[in-house]
Write an enzyme that holds these catalytic residues in place. Structure first.
Site, PDB file in Angstrom:
ATOM      1  N   LYS A 249       0.830  -1.204   0.000  1.00  0.00           N
ATOM      2  CA  LYS A 249       0.000   0.000   0.000  1.00  0.00           C
ATOM      3  C   LYS A 249       0.868   1.260   0.000  1.00  0.00           C
ATOM      4  O   LYS A 249       0.602   2.219  -0.739  1.00  0.00           O
ATOM      5  CB  LYS A 249      -0.929   0.002   1.217  1.00  0.00           C
ATOM      6  CG  LYS A 249      -2.008  -1.061   1.164  1.00  0.00           C
ATOM      7  CD  LYS A 249      -2.839  -1.076   2.437  1.00  0.00           C
ATOM      8  CE  LYS A 249      -3.936  -2.114   2.376  1.00  0.00           C
ATOM      9  NZ  LYS A 249      -4.774  -2.117   3.596  1.00  0.00           N
TER      10      LYS A 249
ATOM     11  N   CYS B 294      -0.579   1.057   6.134  1.00  0.00           N
ATOM     12  CA  CYS B 294      -0.871   0.195   7.285  1.00  0.00           C
ATOM     13  C   CYS B 294      -1.821  -0.913   6.860  1.00  0.00           C
ATOM     14  O   CYS B 294      -2.651  -0.731   5.960  1.00  0.00           O
ATOM     15  CB  CYS B 294      -1.546   0.972   8.416  1.00  0.00           C
ATOM     16  SG  CYS B 294      -0.526   2.193   9.233  1.00  0.00           S
ATOM     17  N   ASP B 295      -1.717  -2.041   7.530  1.00  0.00           N
ATOM     18  CA  ASP B 295      -2.710  -3.096   7.355  1.00  0.00           C
ATOM     19  C   ASP B 295      -2.793  -3.903   8.642  1.00  0.00           C
ATOM     20  O   ASP B 295      -1.767  -4.189   9.265  1.00  0.00           O
ATOM     21  CB  ASP B 295      -2.355  -4.013   6.189  1.00  0.00           C
ATOM     22  CG  ASP B 295      -3.554  -4.874   5.802  1.00  0.00           C
ATOM     23  OD1 ASP B 295      -4.420  -4.363   5.073  1.00  0.00           O
ATOM     24  OD2 ASP B 295      -3.638  -6.033   6.259  1.00  0.00           O
ATOM     25  N   SER B 296      -4.019  -4.254   9.024  1.00  0.00           N
ATOM     26  CA  SER B 296      -4.245  -4.988  10.268  1.00  0.00           C
ATOM     27  C   SER B 296      -4.940  -6.314  10.016  1.00  0.00           C
ATOM     28  O   SER B 296      -5.815  -6.405   9.153  1.00  0.00           O
ATOM     29  CB  SER B 296      -5.112  -4.160  11.232  1.00  0.00           C
ATOM     30  OG  SER B 296      -4.502  -2.941  11.571  1.00  0.00           O
TER      31      SER B 296
END
Length: 200
Positions: A52, A71-73
């Site tokens: 991203k 960000c990625d969760s």
């Protein structure tokens, strides 16, 4: 002041940064998150964050000298990465597995300095303890639609907050961006956290 570009559509991430005095420019990456299915949770979160960040950092028209944050969760439950539920039924099944148990919310962070091209990346992990919800509570919560739009099918800063009995680690990470980790990444790239604060 150093401009921050947030490569995420998450309203919770945006609000967390605003609450910390930062007013980022939001540019959604459009990255296909399904392309990395099958990776371990921490690796998946970090690689998606990196994808991203890279996708947005490569775009024209960014603010001069900006830092781009991807960000990625995912929720790590028994070693399986749980992102956003596929649908209503999937969210119900998730909560039936999660209730009364604990999982680890893993958020990958990737920061790129558009001036130097340098990149700093890391994953933050926070243990989340879930209440033992009744079937009626699960149905009512999923029925609100909130769990369908968030990693792990829960929020700690919304309707789901009453269903989280405890957190071990950084609370902000569960919302979607770890402010202490982001501060470290900013410093790693040679900047000061306070440079990101919007004028007051």
């Amino acid at each position: 002041m150093t401009a921050l570009v947030l490569a995420s559509a998450s309203p919770a991430r945006l609000q967390t940064l605003r609450n910390a005095g930062i007013e980022p420019t939001v540019i959604v990456s459009g990255v296909d998150e399904s392309q990395l299915d099958g990776l371990p949770p921490a690796e998946l979160a970090l690689q998606l964050a990196e994808l991203k960040c890279a996708a947005v950092a490569a775009q024209d028209g960014l603010p001069a000298g900006a830092l781009v944050l991807g960000c990625d969760s995912v929720l790590d439950l028994d070693g399986v990465a749980l992102g956003k539920p596929d649908d209503h039924a999937d969210a119900v099944r998730r909560w039936q597995r999660m209730r009364g148990r604990s999982g680890v919310l893993r958020t990958g962070h990737c920061l790129t300095d558009t001036t130097t091209g340098r990149v700093a990346a890391a994953t933050a992990s926070t243990t989340v303890h879930f209440a033992d919800l009744t079937d009626d509570e699960v149905a009512a919560y999923v029925g609100t639609g909130e769990p369908l739009h968030v990693a792990g099918a829960f929020t700690v800063d919304g309707l789901g907050g009453a269903f989280v009995t405890g957190i071990d680690g950084d609370h902000h990470n569960v919302v979607g961006v770890s402010l202490p980790l982001l501060r470290e990444l900013v410093a790693e790239l040679g900047h000061s956290w306070t440079e990101l604060w919007a004028p007051r």
